[in-house]
Design an enzyme around this catalytic site. Structure first.
Site, short mmCIF file in Angstrom:
data_model
loop_
_atom_site.label_atom_id
_atom_site.label_comp_id
_atom_site.label_asym_id
_atom_site.label_seq_id
_atom_site.Cartn_x
_atom_site.Cartn_y
_atom_site.Cartn_z
N LYS A 76 -69.40 18.54 8.16
CA LYS A 76 -70.64 19.15 7.68
C LYS A 76 -70.85 18.85 6.19
O LYS A 76 -71.97 18.60 5.75
CB LYS A 76 -70.64 20.65 7.93
CG LYS A 76 -70.76 21.04 9.40
CD LYS A 76 -72.10 20.64 9.98
CE LYS A 76 -72.29 21.17 11.38
NZ LYS A 76 -73.59 20.78 11.97
N SER A 81 -62.24 20.98 14.28
CA SER A 81 -63.07 21.28 13.11
C SER A 81 -63.41 22.76 13.09
O SER A 81 -63.76 23.32 14.11
CB SER A 81 -64.37 20.47 13.16
OG SER A 81 -65.11 20.80 14.31
#
Length: 600
Positions: A149, A403
Site C-alpha cells: 500500500k 501482508s
C-alpha cells in the site's frame, strides 16, 4: 460491546490533528483523546458523485467511469470446494483498452521511485508448513507499513507537482492504504487528510495519526468515507489518492513481483496474492507475466468477499450485494476498472477460502515466525495451502504474500476458537443421548481415545433423549468416521456440524435454551460497532414485534454479528422485511437453518 450500549447519536465532530482549515470546537477536554464521528448520509454521497465528473482534480484515472451500472450479485452465487482454482479462461484476443500497455507497465515498474521509502522485502521459506505440505512454501512478507500500500501511494504521490503537493492530498481507507498515504505525505512534506469509517478499529486510526495525518472518522461504510473524501478533495483542491484503481498505484505495487522474481533462484509454480480491489495482483501480474510467463498468478479471496472471482466468472465487473467483514482489509464490493482489465488479461484464476481456513493460517504463521497476521494478511497463505492440497502438489515452489499485521486484539478469541476447525484438527458434533442413568458414561466410552474439547448438555424433563453439543480433537478423518460409526452402532444418532457457521458463532453458546416460540423468525443482523446501533434497531422494530431471542458475541470485526429471534405473524412478514431493509443493516433469515431446528 460498544454496539449494545443504549447511547443516543453523538454530535458530529472532527478527529484531532487539526490543520488551519479545521476550526471545529469541542465542549470537553477529553474529546481530543477519542475519535468523534461525522454523520454522513447517502445524500452527501450522491452530491459527491454528481460533482466529481465535472471537475478535473487529480492525475487522470485509467478509464472514465462506466456509464452502465454494475450488476449486483450475491457472494454465495459462486462457491466451490476450498483450493479449487476458479479459472480465468476468457478469450480477450489481446485487446488493450487501458491507459498503459503491457510494456509501459513493465518499464514503469522498473523505474519506480518506491525505494525512496520502501525496503526490499524478504522471501523466506516457511519450514514447518513446507514440511507438512510436501511443497516449498515461500513467504513474501509485507508486514510493516513499508507494504504494498505504501508502494502504490508513494509512487503516485511522488509524481505530483510541487503545487499539487502544497495543496495536500486526501484518501479514504480502512487501514493499510491510510498508513501508506500518511507516511508518503510525511516523506514528501505535504499535508494529508485520511477519511476512515467510524467502525475502523482504534489500532488502525491511531497508527495513521502517529504518522502525522489528520484522521476523519466518517460514515458507517467505506463507500460513505470515500464519498466524503472525494467531495472534500474538490472543496479544498486536494489530490485524491485512490487505494488501487490507478496506473501509478498499480505500478508501485508491481515492484513486489519484481522482488519475488529477483530473489527466487529456482522455478516458481505459482504466486498467491490476496485480492481486495485488485491493485496488488494486477501490479504483480503486469511484471511477472512479462518476464516469467510460465509462473501462475493466483488470486485468493474470502468466500464471502469474492468480487474478483465473480467478475472474472461473468466476464465483466460486478458489485457484491453484501460483503463479509472478517477479512476487512480485502472487503470490497467491487474491484477497480483498470485492475480488472489487467487481471482479466494476465492472471490464471482465483481460489476461495473460508473464515476457518484463514484462522488456521494465522495460527500457522504464529507458530512459524511468532508474528500475528490480520485476516487479510493470512489470506494468500490459506489459499496456497488449500490449492496445494486440492491438486496434490508436491516438491514445487509456491510463494504466498503475507501482508498486514493490524490485528484487532478482540478478534484473537475468534481466531483461536476457529483455527483448529480450519486446520481440520477439531470437529463440532451433536449427538442424541437417552435421558437415563448410565447414558453419559456410555457416551464417553464411545468417544473413546478422542479428546473432548467442549461439551454442552442440560437435562430436559420433557424429552426422552437429550441433545449433546460437543467438540473433539481431530487427528484424521478416519478417526472421526470411526467414532461416528460407533455412536451409530449404539443407536446414538450423531450429526457433524463442523461446517455450520451459525453453530460456531451462536448456537454453541445457547444450548439449554430450547423453546417452541409461535411465529418466531430467526435473523442474523450485522450491527455497526458504534454507540446507538442497538437503540436504532429497537426503535425500528419494537414494540411492534416481540424479540424472543437475542445473542451478541463480539468478534473484533467492523460489524457485530447478532442473532435475533422476532415474533412476526406470517401476514406481517412483508412489512417486517421492509422495516428491516430500511435500517441499512445487512441481515439474513436463518429460520430454515437445520442447525437451528435441531438445537433450539
Amino acid at each position: 460491546m460498544e454496539t449494545l450500549r443504549f447511547v443516543p447519536a453523538q454530535v458530529p465532530l472532527l478527529r484531532s490533528k487539526f490543520t488551519s482549515n479545521d476550526t471545529v470546537k469541542t465542549s470537553s477536554v477529553a474529546a481530543k483523546d477519542r475519535p468523534v464521528k461525522l454523520l454522513f448520509n447517502a445524500a452527501l454521497a450522491k452530491q459527491a458523485a454528481e460533482i466529481l465528473p465535472t471537475v478535473e482534480r487529480e492525475p487522470p484515472s485509467p478509464r472514465a467511469p462506466s456509464a452502465v451500472p454494475l450488476s449486483r450479485v450475491s457472494p454465495c452465487s459462486l462457491q466451490c470446494e476450498s483450493g479449487y482454482l476458479i479459472p480465468n479462461d476468457l478469450d480477450i484476443g489481446g485487446v488493450c483498452n487501458g491507459t498503459l500497455n503491457a510494456m509501459e507497465y513493465l518499464t514503469n515498474i522498473l523505474a519506480s521511485k518506491v525505494y525512496d521509502v520502501a525496503h526490499e522485502s524478504p522471501l523466506q521459506l516457511a519450514n514447518k508448513l513446507s514440511e507438512r505440505l510436501g511443497v516449498n512454501v515461500w513467504e513474501f512478507s509485507l508486514l510493516e507499513v513499508f507494504s504494498f500500500k505504501l508502494r502504490g501511494a508513494y509512487n503516485m504521490m511522488a509524481k505530483l507537482s510541487k503545487k499539487q503537493l502544497e495543496r495536500g492530498v486526501i484518501c479514504s481507507s480502512a487501514g493499510n492504504h491510510a498508513q501508506g498515504v500518511a507516511l508518503s505525505a510525511q516523506r514528501l512534506g505535504c499535508n494529508a487528510v485520511i477519511a476512515m469509517p467510524v467502525t475502523t478499529p482504534e489500532i488502525k486510526w491511531r497508527s495513521v495519526e502517529r504518522l502525522g495525518a489528520t484522521v476523519v472518522l466518517v460514515g458507517d461504510s467505506y463507500d460513505e468515507a470515500q464519498a466524503y473524501a472525494k467531495k472534500r478533495a474538490i472543496e479544498e483542491n486536494r489530490t485524491f489518492v485512490p487505494p488501487f484503481d490507478h496506473p501509478d498505484v498499480i505500478i508501485g505495487q508491481g515492484t513486489v513481483g519484481m522482488e519475488i522474481v529477483r530473489q527466487m533462484k529456482g522455478p516458481i509454480h505459482a504466486i498467491f496474492v490476496p485480492v481486495g480491489g485488485g491493485g496488488l495482483i494486477a501490479g504483480i501480474a503486469a511484471y511477472v507475466k512479462r518476464v516469467s510467463p510460465e509462473v501462475k498468478i493466483i488470486g485468493v479471496e474470502p468466500s464471502d468477499a469474492n468480487a474478483m472471482a465473480l467478475s472474472l466468472h461473468h466476464g465483466r465487473r460486478v458489485m457484491l450485494d453484501q460483503v463479509g467483514g472478517f477479512a476487512d482489509g480485502v472487503a470490497v464490493k467491487e474491484v477497480g476498472e483498470e485492475t480488472f482489465r489487467l487481471c482479466r488479461e494476465l492472471i490464471d484464476g482465483v481460489v476461495l477460502v473460508n473464515r476457518d481456513a484463514i484462522c488456521a493460517s494465522i495460527k500457522d504463521m504464529f507458530q512459524e515466525k511468532r508474528s500475528i497476521l490480520e485476516p487479510a494478511g493470512a489470506l494468500a497463505l490459506a489459499g496456497a495451502e488449500a490449492y496445494c492440497k486440492y491438486y496434490g502438489l508436491k516438491d514445487e515452489n509456491v510463494v504466498a504474500i503475507t501482508s498486514g499485521a493490524n490485528m484487532n486484539f478482540d478478534r484473537l478469541r475468534l481466531v483461536t476458537e476457529l483455527a483448529d476447525v480450519g486446520r481440520q484438527r477439531e470437529a463440532v458434533l451433536a449427538t442424541y443421548m437417552p435421558e437415563e442413568p448410565g447414558s453419559f458414561k456410555r457416551f464417553c466410552e464411545l468417544v473413546g481415545p478422542m479428546n473432548i474439547t467442549e461439551f454442552k448438555y442440560r437435562y430436559n424433563t420433557d424429552k426422552e433423549k437429550a441433545l449433546v453439543l460437543y467438540s473433539v480433537d481431530l487427528r484424521t478423518k478416519l478417526e472421526l468416521e470411526a467414532m461416528v460409526e460407533r455412536m451409530k452402532s449404539a443407536s446414538l444418532h450423531t450429526i457433524n456440524l463442523t461446517d455450520n457457521d451459525l453453530v460456531k458463532d451462536h448456537l454453541r453458546h445457547l444450548m439449554g435454551g430450547r423453546s417452541n416460540v409461535k411465529n418466531e423468525l430467526l435473523c442474523r443482523f450485522v450491527f455497526p460497532e458504534r454507540p446507538g446501533a442497538l437503540i436504532k434497531f429497537l426503535d425500528a422494530l419494537s414494540p411492534r414485534w416481540n424479540i424472543s431471542l437475542f445473542h451478541y458475541r463480539g468478534q473484533g470485526e467492523t460489524g457485530a454479528n447478532v442473532l435475533v429471534g422476532i415474533q412476526v405473524a406470517h401476514t406481517e412478514r412483508d412489512k417486517f422485511h421492509a422495516c428491516a431493509n430500511s435500517l441499512g443493516y445487512e441481515y439474513e433469515v436463518e429460520s430454515t437453518n437445520e442447525a437451528f431446528q435441531l438445537l433450539m
